[in-house]
Write a protein that holds these residues in place. Sequence first.
Motif, PDB file in Angstrom:
ATOM      1  N   GLU A  80       2.237  13.789   3.305  1.00 29.31           N
ATOM      2  CA  GLU A  80       2.974  12.761   4.037  1.00 29.31           C
ATOM      3  C   GLU A  80       2.738  11.447   3.310  1.00 29.31           C
ATOM      4  O   GLU A  80       1.601  11.050   3.072  1.00 29.31           O
ATOM      5  N   ARG A  81       3.807  10.765   2.959  1.00 28.69           N
ATOM      6  CA  ARG A  81       3.688   9.498   2.248  1.00 28.69           C
ATOM      7  C   ARG A  81       3.893   8.345   3.228  1.00 28.69           C
ATOM      8  O   ARG A  81       4.803   8.379   4.052  1.00 28.69           O
ATOM      9  N   ILE A  82       3.014   7.354   3.122  1.00 28.11           N
ATOM     10  CA  ILE A  82       3.064   6.179   3.993  1.00 28.11           C
ATOM     11  C   ILE A  82       3.163   4.942   3.106  1.00 28.11           C
ATOM     12  O   ILE A  82       2.387   4.785   2.167  1.00 28.11           O
ATOM     13  N   PHE A  83       4.103   4.079   3.439  1.00 23.08           N
ATOM     14  CA  PHE A  83       4.299   2.831   2.715  1.00 23.08           C
ATOM     15  C   PHE A  83       4.029   1.674   3.672  1.00 23.08           C
ATOM     16  O   PHE A  83       4.574   1.632   4.773  1.00 23.08           O
ATOM     17  N   VAL A  84       3.158   0.753   3.264  1.00 22.03           N
ATOM     18  CA  VAL A  84       2.870  -0.446   4.054  1.00 22.03           C
ATOM     19  C   VAL A  84       3.312  -1.650   3.224  1.00 22.03           C
ATOM     20  O   VAL A  84       2.672  -1.972   2.218  1.00 22.03           O
ATOM     21  N   PRO A  85       4.403  -2.315   3.636  1.00 21.02           N
ATOM     22  CA  PRO A  85       4.851  -3.483   2.873  1.00 21.02           C
ATOM     23  C   PRO A  85       3.873  -4.644   3.007  1.00 21.02           C
ATOM     24  O   PRO A  85       3.077  -4.702   3.951  1.00 21.02           O
ATOM     25  N   GLY A  86       3.935  -5.553   2.063  1.00 20.69           N
ATOM     26  CA  GLY A  86       2.998  -6.672   2.017  1.00 20.69           C
ATOM     27  C   GLY A  86       2.959  -7.513   3.275  1.00 20.69           C
ATOM     28  O   GLY A  86       1.900  -8.006   3.660  1.00 20.69           O
ATOM     29  N   ILE A 111       0.861  -1.190   0.000  1.00 21.46           N
ATOM     30  CA  ILE A 111       0.000   0.000   0.000  1.00 21.46           C
ATOM     31  C   ILE A 111       0.891   1.231   0.000  1.00 21.46           C
ATOM     32  O   ILE A 111       1.794   1.353   0.829  1.00 21.46           O
ATOM     33  N   ARG A 112       0.629   2.133  -0.920  1.00 21.89           N
ATOM     34  CA  ARG A 112       1.271   3.441  -0.951  1.00 21.89           C
ATOM     35  C   ARG A 112       0.178   4.470  -0.726  1.00 21.89           C
ATOM     36  O   ARG A 112      -0.749   4.575  -1.521  1.00 21.89           O
ATOM     37  N   MET A 113       0.287   5.197   0.362  1.00 26.17           N
ATOM     38  CA  MET A 113      -0.764   6.119   0.781  1.00 26.17           C
ATOM     39  C   MET A 113      -0.176   7.535   0.880  1.00 26.17           C
ATOM     40  O   MET A 113       0.999   7.688   1.206  1.00 26.17           O
ATOM     41  N   ALA A 114      -1.002   8.543   0.618  1.00 32.62           N
ATOM     42  CA  ALA A 114      -0.592   9.933   0.797  1.00 32.62           C
ATOM     43  C   ALA A 114      -1.617  10.633   1.677  1.00 32.62           C
ATOM     44  O   ALA A 114      -2.811  10.593   1.395  1.00 32.62           O
TER      45      ALA A 114
END
Length: 136
Positions: A121-127, A110-113
Amino acid sequence: MYTVQHGEAPTTRVAASLFQELCYTNKDGLMAGIIIGGWDKKDGGCVYNIPLGGSLHREPFAIGGSGSTYIYGYCDSVYRKDMSRDECVEFVRNAVSLAMSRDGSSGGVIRMAVITEEGVERIFVPGDQLPVHWEG
């Protein structure tokens, strides 16, 4: 180009209207559903949805893409107007994770802004850190 012509950055509404015009006037060759979200001084945070066909709708939230059909019920039942930043992040994280669990074309991360007056703010959630919704 808008900023050069008008001397100021476009509002989210103006940006959405420009995309709507592109989609509507090119609907024979352009098949796209577009979500425009942003923050501006006039309207604050807002989200616009441009579905196939080119109409424009301001919404409290918008979903799209191949996995979105799986999560309409979840989004309708869980979304609340005055959620905190952390509640919104959790809402999006769960919604995208649910869509991904049913849709083989949704990726794996998931790549969220988070867009606010302060910026993006960018948020990255790995699998391997996605929410697990059931054991199967």
